[in-house]
Design a protein around this motif. Structure first.
Motif, PDB file in Angstrom:
ATOM      1  N   MET A 151      12.922  -0.561  -5.453  1.00 25.52           N
ATOM      2  CA  MET A 151      13.946  -0.553  -4.414  1.00 25.52           C
ATOM      3  C   MET A 151      13.984   0.867  -3.831  1.00 25.52           C
ATOM      4  SD  MET A 151      16.773  -2.623  -6.659  1.00 25.52           S
ATOM      5  CE  MET A 151      18.023  -2.732  -5.389  1.00 25.52           C
ATOM      6  N   PHE A 152      14.591   1.116  -2.699  1.00 25.99           N
ATOM      7  CA  PHE A 152      15.127   0.219  -1.690  1.00 25.99           C
ATOM      8  C   PHE A 152      14.281   0.369  -0.453  1.00 25.99           C
ATOM      9  CE2 PHE A 152      18.691   1.487  -4.355  1.00 25.99           C
ATOM     10  CZ  PHE A 152      19.336   0.289  -4.614  1.00 25.99           C
ATOM     11  N   ASP A 153      13.891  -0.743   0.191  1.00 33.06           N
ATOM     12  CA  ASP A 153      13.091  -0.647   1.405  1.00 33.06           C
ATOM     13  C   ASP A 153      13.985  -0.228   2.571  1.00 33.06           C
ATOM     14  OD1 ASP A 153      13.600  -3.467   3.115  1.00 33.06           O
ATOM     15  OD2 ASP A 153      14.004  -3.583   0.968  1.00 33.06           O
ATOM     16  N   PRO A 154      13.414   0.365   3.627  1.00 39.14           N
ATOM     17  CA  PRO A 154      14.219   0.886   4.740  1.00 39.14           C
ATOM     18  C   PRO A 154      15.153  -0.143   5.369  1.00 39.14           C
ATOM     19  CG  PRO A 154      11.981   1.708   4.887  1.00 39.14           C
ATOM     20  CD  PRO A 154      11.989   0.700   3.784  1.00 39.14           C
ATOM     21  N   GLU A 155      14.797  -1.420   5.360  1.00 40.92           N
ATOM     22  CA  GLU A 155      15.625  -2.441   5.992  1.00 40.92           C
ATOM     23  C   GLU A 155      16.839  -2.829   5.156  1.00 40.92           C
ATOM     24  OE1 GLU A 155      13.284  -5.776   7.057  1.00 40.92           O
ATOM     25  OE2 GLU A 155      11.950  -4.641   8.392  1.00 40.92           O
ATOM     26  N   ALA A 156      16.929  -2.322   3.947  1.00 41.38           N
ATOM     27  CA  ALA A 156      18.053  -2.674   3.066  1.00 41.38           C
ATOM     28  C   ALA A 156      18.934  -1.471   2.755  1.00 41.38           C
ATOM     29  CB  ALA A 156      17.529  -3.275   1.772  1.00 41.38           C
ATOM     30  N   ARG A 157      18.829  -0.409   3.531  1.00 47.66           N
ATOM     31  CA  ARG A 157      19.543   0.818   3.181  1.00 47.66           C
ATOM     32  C   ARG A 157      20.928   0.890   3.818  1.00 47.66           C
ATOM     33  NH1 ARG A 157      14.210   4.656   3.421  1.00 47.66           N
ATOM     34  NH2 ARG A 157      13.261   3.764   1.548  1.00 47.66           N
ATOM     35  N   SER A 158      21.668  -0.162   3.645  1.00 46.89           N
ATOM     36  CA  SER A 158      23.092  -0.168   3.992  1.00 46.89           C
ATOM     37  C   SER A 158      23.781  -1.063   2.981  1.00 46.89           C
ATOM     38  CB  SER A 158      23.325  -0.686   5.414  1.00 46.89           C
ATOM     39  OG  SER A 158      23.168  -2.092   5.468  1.00 46.89           O
ATOM     40  N   PRO A 159      25.018  -0.739   2.587  1.00 45.29           N
ATOM     41  CA  PRO A 159      25.715  -1.568   1.593  1.00 45.29           C
ATOM     42  C   PRO A 159      25.824  -3.028   2.005  1.00 45.29           C
ATOM     43  CG  PRO A 159      26.842   0.531   1.873  1.00 45.29           C
ATOM     44  CD  PRO A 159      25.781   0.470   2.939  1.00 45.29           C
ATOM     45  N   ALA A 160      26.030  -3.295   3.304  1.00 47.18           N
ATOM     46  CA  ALA A 160      26.202  -4.673   3.761  1.00 47.18           C
ATOM     47  C   ALA A 160      24.913  -5.480   3.591  1.00 47.18           C
ATOM     48  CB  ALA A 160      26.638  -4.684   5.230  1.00 47.18           C
ATOM     49  N   ARG A 161      23.786  -4.906   4.026  1.00 46.30           N
ATOM     50  CA  ARG A 161      22.515  -5.622   3.891  1.00 46.30           C
ATOM     51  C   ARG A 161      22.139  -5.811   2.431  1.00 46.30           C
ATOM     52  NH1 ARG A 161      18.740  -2.660   8.513  1.00 46.30           N
ATOM     53  NH2 ARG A 161      19.908  -3.409  10.331  1.00 46.30           N
ATOM     54  N   LEU A 162      22.404  -4.791   1.632  1.00 45.81           N
ATOM     55  CA  LEU A 162      22.082  -4.901   0.211  1.00 45.81           C
ATOM     56  C   LEU A 162      22.940  -5.975  -0.454  1.00 45.81           C
ATOM     57  CD1 LEU A 162      20.334  -3.712  -2.029  1.00 45.81           C
ATOM     58  CD2 LEU A 162      22.174  -2.095  -2.503  1.00 45.81           C
ATOM     59  N   ALA A 163      24.210  -6.049  -0.068  1.00 44.65           N
ATOM     60  CA  ALA A 163      25.103  -7.067  -0.631  1.00 44.65           C
ATOM     61  C   ALA A 163      24.611  -8.471  -0.307  1.00 44.65           C
ATOM     62  CB  ALA A 163      26.518  -6.861  -0.096  1.00 44.65           C
ATOM     63  N   MET A 164      24.097  -8.665   0.913  1.00 48.52           N
ATOM     64  CA  MET A 164      23.562  -9.974   1.292  1.00 48.52           C
ATOM     65  C   MET A 164      22.369 -10.346   0.417  1.00 48.52           C
ATOM     66  SD  MET A 164      23.790  -9.814   5.448  1.00 48.52           S
ATOM     67  CE  MET A 164      22.963 -11.405   5.592  1.00 48.52           C
ATOM     68  N   ARG A 165      21.496  -9.369   0.149  1.00 44.62           N
ATOM     69  CA  ARG A 165      20.337  -9.644  -0.700  1.00 44.62           C
ATOM     70  C   ARG A 165      20.757  -9.918  -2.140  1.00 44.62           C
ATOM     71  NH1 ARG A 165      15.316  -5.647   0.929  1.00 44.62           N
ATOM     72  NH2 ARG A 165      15.177  -6.243   3.131  1.00 44.62           N
ATOM     73  N   TRP A 166      21.758  -9.177  -2.613  1.00 48.47           N
ATOM     74  CA  TRP A 166      22.230  -9.400  -3.977  1.00 48.47           C
ATOM     75  C   TRP A 166      22.804 -10.806  -4.121  1.00 48.47           C
ATOM     76  CZ3 TRP A 166      23.261  -3.710  -4.863  1.00 48.47           C
ATOM     77  CH2 TRP A 166      22.675  -3.293  -6.070  1.00 48.47           C
ATOM     78  N   ALA A 167      23.510 -11.266  -3.085  1.00 45.50           N
ATOM     79  CA  ALA A 167      24.076 -12.610  -3.122  1.00 45.50           C
ATOM     80  C   ALA A 167      22.968 -13.661  -3.189  1.00 45.50           C
ATOM     81  CB  ALA A 167      24.944 -12.836  -1.885  1.00 45.50           C
ATOM     82  N   ARG A 168      21.885 -13.438  -2.453  1.00 44.13           N
ATOM     83  CA  ARG A 168      20.759 -14.370  -2.489  1.00 44.13           C
ATOM     84  C   ARG A 168      20.049 -14.322  -3.835  1.00 44.13           C
ATOM     85  NH1 ARG A 168      16.547 -13.123   1.723  1.00 44.13           N
ATOM     86  NH2 ARG A 168      15.645 -15.033   0.852  1.00 44.13           N
ATOM     87  N   ASN A 169      20.041 -13.153  -4.442  1.00 45.41           N
ATOM     88  CA  ASN A 169      19.292 -12.979  -5.688  1.00 45.41           C
ATOM     89  C   ASN A 169      20.070 -13.451  -6.917  1.00 45.41           C
ATOM     90  OD1 ASN A 169      16.776 -11.582  -6.901  1.00 45.41           O
ATOM     91  ND2 ASN A 169      18.454 -10.693  -8.092  1.00 45.41           N
TER      92      ASN A 169
END
Length: 290
Positions: A151-169
């Protein structure tokens, strides 16, 4: 190592890096080797002669508690050490949360003070950022490098985007590790955990990859929704000496079954370190004889 106790084949105890206490987990057999060496030593403070290059696991945004399945799986084959980074788990808390380069520097000091460098360093999740910084800034400390779910790729470097990925994971995560993650979050404290996460999101890992000299294995868990395939491919391309493999039927968290499959990928890669060390030793003996 000051012993705390044994839990399902994993021992935990405190070591030191300078004046700071660092909690580390090791397999049962390795702890027995240290105990036997301590009983028979003359008090010089050094550890036993290890059977192979030490393998050091660097945990994610939790502690080495989450790495117990991997410690057990690897520990039957290798000398494995899994320290809690400063501010995580049971290690001493620094005055303020450390950023990625500071965590890498602390890990380097621990490796040197405990005579474990150069080591095969295995970063898991956020631990990949610390491992990459260590390998890029202090190449002499890292013999080989493995990055599992980096982690973390450039497209996930905001708390909101990361939270969305965590929810999917989340549905893919091992439910057995959930209490451990919560425990670690409480140990570190919500404020410290969030500060560390924000600093991790600002860390430009891609700028360091080209400076890595160690042979590297990049591992992408097949069902990891936090780590896109395109990101691991980019990491593999940017590291000069790197191979990319997929860990089948595994999510972001490494449970017991995934740990066994990951061990099957890591052991051949790690054994290359021992072969290189043997070749170097033979060459040095030939040069000395000549």
């Amino acid at each position: 190592m000051a012993e705390v106790g044994r839990r399902n084949g994993v021992y935990g105890g405190w070591t030191h890096a300078g004046n700071n206490r660092v909690f580390v987990r090791v397999p049962t057999e390795l702890k027995r080797q240290y105990a036997a060496h301590s009983n028979g030593s003359n008090g010089n403070g050094s550890g036993p002669e290890l059977d192979g290059t030490p393998l050091v696991l660097v945990h994610g945004l939790s502690s080495s508690r989450t790495l117990k399945p991997l410690i057990r799986a690897l520990g039957t084959r290798r000398p494995v050490f899994a320290p809690d980074l400063p501010g995580f788990g049971m290690s001493d808390q620094p005055v303020r949360p450390l950023d990625v380069p500071e965590l890498a520097d602390a890990l380097r000091h621990w490796l040197l003070d405990n005579e474990l460098a150069p080591a095969v360093v295995v970063g898991v999740a956020f631990g990949c950022q610390v491992a990459v910084d260590l390998a890029a800034a202090y190449p002499a400390a890292v013999d080989r490098l493995a990055l599992v779910g980096p982690m973390f790729d450039p497209e996930a470097r905001s708390p909101a985007r990361l939270a969305m990925r965590w929810a999917r994971n989340a549905p893919r995560s091992s439910p057995r590790l959930a209490p451990t993650v919560v425990h670690d979050f409480i140990d570190a404290g919500p404020w410290r955990s969030m500060r560390t996460l924000r600093r991790a999101l600002r860390d430009p890992i891609e700028e360091k990859l080209g400076h890595i000299e160690a042979p590297t294995l990049v591992v992408r868990p097949e069902r990891d929704h936090l780590v896109p395939a395109a990101w691991t491919e980019r990491i593999n391309e940017l590291i000069p000496d790197s191979d990319l493999v997929t860990l089948p039927k595994a999510g972001h968290t490494i449970g017991s079954r995934a740990a066994s499959r990951l061990t099957a990928l890591l052991v051949p890669f790690v054994e290359g370190s021992d072969e290189a060390a043997e070749e170097t030793a033979v060459l040095e003996e030939e040069q000395a004889a000549g």
